[in-house]
Design a protein around this motif. Structure first.
Motif, PDB file in Angstrom:
ATOM      1  N   GLN A  10       1.207  -1.027  -0.232  1.00 51.31           N
ATOM      2  CA  GLN A  10       0.200   0.081  -0.003  1.00 51.31           C
ATOM      3  C   GLN A  10       1.032   1.109  -0.155  1.00 51.31           C
ATOM      4  N   VAL A  11       0.419   2.685  -0.615  1.00 53.66           N
ATOM      5  CA  VAL A  11       0.453   3.180  -0.505  1.00 53.66           C
ATOM      6  C   VAL A  11       0.186   4.538  -0.440  1.00 53.66           C
ATOM      7  N   ASP A  12      -0.019   5.894   0.670  1.00 55.08           N
ATOM      8  CA  ASP A  12      -0.409   6.684   0.775  1.00 55.08           C
ATOM      9  C   ASP A  12      -0.140   7.876  -0.417  1.00 55.08           C
ATOM     10  N   VAL A  13      -1.362   8.426  -1.116  1.00 60.96           N
ATOM     11  CA  VAL A  13      -1.463   9.414  -2.230  1.00 60.96           C
ATOM     12  C   VAL A  13      -2.380  10.462  -1.818  1.00 60.96           C
ATOM     13  N   ALA A  14      -1.624  11.398  -2.116  1.00 57.24           N
ATOM     14  CA  ALA A  14      -2.134  12.637  -1.911  1.00 57.24           C
ATOM     15  C   ALA A  14      -3.251  12.922  -2.914  1.00 57.24           C
ATOM     16  N   ASP A  15      -4.139  13.853  -2.283  1.00 59.59           N
ATOM     17  CA  ASP A  15      -5.400  13.837  -3.526  1.00 59.59           C
ATOM     18  C   ASP A  15      -5.084  14.869  -4.471  1.00 59.59           C
ATOM     19  N   GLN A  50       3.765   5.910 -11.778  1.00 56.85           N
ATOM     20  CA  GLN A  50       3.319   7.206 -11.351  1.00 56.85           C
ATOM     21  C   GLN A  50       2.711   7.477  -9.883  1.00 56.85           C
ATOM     22  N   VAL A  51       2.254   6.369  -9.181  1.00 53.64           N
ATOM     23  CA  VAL A  51       1.599   5.565  -7.913  1.00 53.64           C
ATOM     24  C   VAL A  51       3.044   5.698  -7.265  1.00 53.64           C
ATOM     25  N   ARG A  52       3.891   5.028  -7.205  1.00 50.88           N
ATOM     26  CA  ARG A  52       4.816   4.478  -6.743  1.00 50.88           C
ATOM     27  C   ARG A  52       6.057   5.758  -6.437  1.00 50.88           C
ATOM     28  N   THR A  53       5.779   6.704  -7.252  1.00 47.32           N
ATOM     29  CA  THR A  53       6.793   8.170  -7.337  1.00 47.32           C
ATOM     30  C   THR A  53       6.211   9.170  -6.304  1.00 47.32           C
ATOM     31  N   VAL A  54       4.680   9.178  -6.559  1.00 40.17           N
ATOM     32  CA  VAL A  54       3.843  10.113  -5.466  1.00 40.17           C
ATOM     33  C   VAL A  54       3.417   9.291  -4.256  1.00 40.17           C
ATOM     34  N   GLY A  55       3.993   8.666  -4.041  1.00 37.92           N
ATOM     35  CA  GLY A  55       3.043   7.803  -2.906  1.00 37.92           C
ATOM     36  C   GLY A  55       3.915   7.950  -1.564  1.00 37.92           C
ATOM     37  N   VAL A  57       5.240   5.397   1.062  1.00 44.69           N
ATOM     38  CA  VAL A  57       5.034   3.824   1.261  1.00 44.69           C
ATOM     39  C   VAL A  57       4.566   3.664   2.734  1.00 44.69           C
ATOM     40  N   LEU A  58       3.741   2.795   2.983  1.00 44.42           N
ATOM     41  CA  LEU A  58       2.863   1.981   3.981  1.00 44.42           C
ATOM     42  C   LEU A  58       3.215   0.918   4.513  1.00 44.42           C
ATOM     43  N   PRO A  59       4.595   1.339   5.707  1.00 40.76           N
ATOM     44  CA  PRO A  59       4.521  -0.074   6.516  1.00 40.76           C
ATOM     45  C   PRO A  59       4.309  -1.298   6.083  1.00 40.76           C
ATOM     46  N   ALA A  64      -4.138  -0.549   6.564  1.00 45.96           N
ATOM     47  CA  ALA A  64      -5.687   0.464   6.658  1.00 45.96           C
ATOM     48  C   ALA A  64      -6.494  -0.434   4.805  1.00 45.96           C
ATOM     49  N   PRO A  65      -7.162   0.125   5.815  1.00 47.52           N
ATOM     50  CA  PRO A  65      -8.349  -0.302   4.341  1.00 47.52           C
ATOM     51  C   PRO A  65      -7.862   0.544   3.017  1.00 47.52           C
ATOM     52  N   SER A  66      -8.090   0.292   2.292  1.00 48.12           N
ATOM     53  CA  SER A  66      -7.647   1.069   0.501  1.00 48.12           C
ATOM     54  C   SER A  66      -8.705   1.176   0.086  1.00 48.12           C
ATOM     55  N   ASP A  67      -8.158   2.598  -0.150  1.00 51.73           N
ATOM     56  CA  ASP A  67      -9.540   3.357  -0.906  1.00 51.73           C
ATOM     57  C   ASP A  67      -9.532   3.135  -2.578  1.00 51.73           C
ATOM     58  N   LEU A  68      -7.588   2.460  -3.534  1.00 49.59           N
ATOM     59  CA  LEU A  68      -8.413   2.163  -4.442  1.00 49.59           C
ATOM     60  C   LEU A  68      -7.591   0.527  -4.375  1.00 49.59           C
TER      61      LEU A  68
END
Length: 92
Positions: A10-15, A50-55, A57-59, A64-68
């Motif tokens: 999982q990665v956390d991506v800003a809106d 792009q997701v890897r670049t801007v996000g 990474v969560l340990p 956490a519940p995934s939004d996508l």
């Protein structure tokens, strides 16, 4: 927004990064609609990169519940087609 890349984590991506991801998602959808394997592969890899670049990474131990949920890089066109919703992989 928490995004899961299947097989990676999982990665956390800003809106604020969703506009760029939606553009790449549109390119992926267009490649699938045209049946162009080369464009599909390039679009899928561009979206995931792009997701890897801007996000962030969560340990692995922080679940956490995934939004996508996005397909893995080696997914087939048919597998990704089955995952697409009315708004693609990434809703507007």
């Amino acid at each position: 927004m928490i995004v899961r890349i299947m097989g990676e984590g999982q990665v956390d991506v800003a809106d604020g990064d969703l506009t760029a991801l939606n553009k790449l998602d549109g390119e992926l959808e267009a490649a699938i609609e045209s049946g162009d394997e080369e464009k599909f592969r390039g679009a899928l890899h561009a979206l995931l990169e792009q997701v890897r670049t801007v996000g962030k990474v969560l340990p692995a131990e922080e679940i956490a519940p995934s939004d996508l949920i996005l397909p893995p890089a080696d997914a087939t066109m048919d597998e990704v087609r089955a995952m697409l919703g009315d708004e693609g992989l990434i809703p507007d």
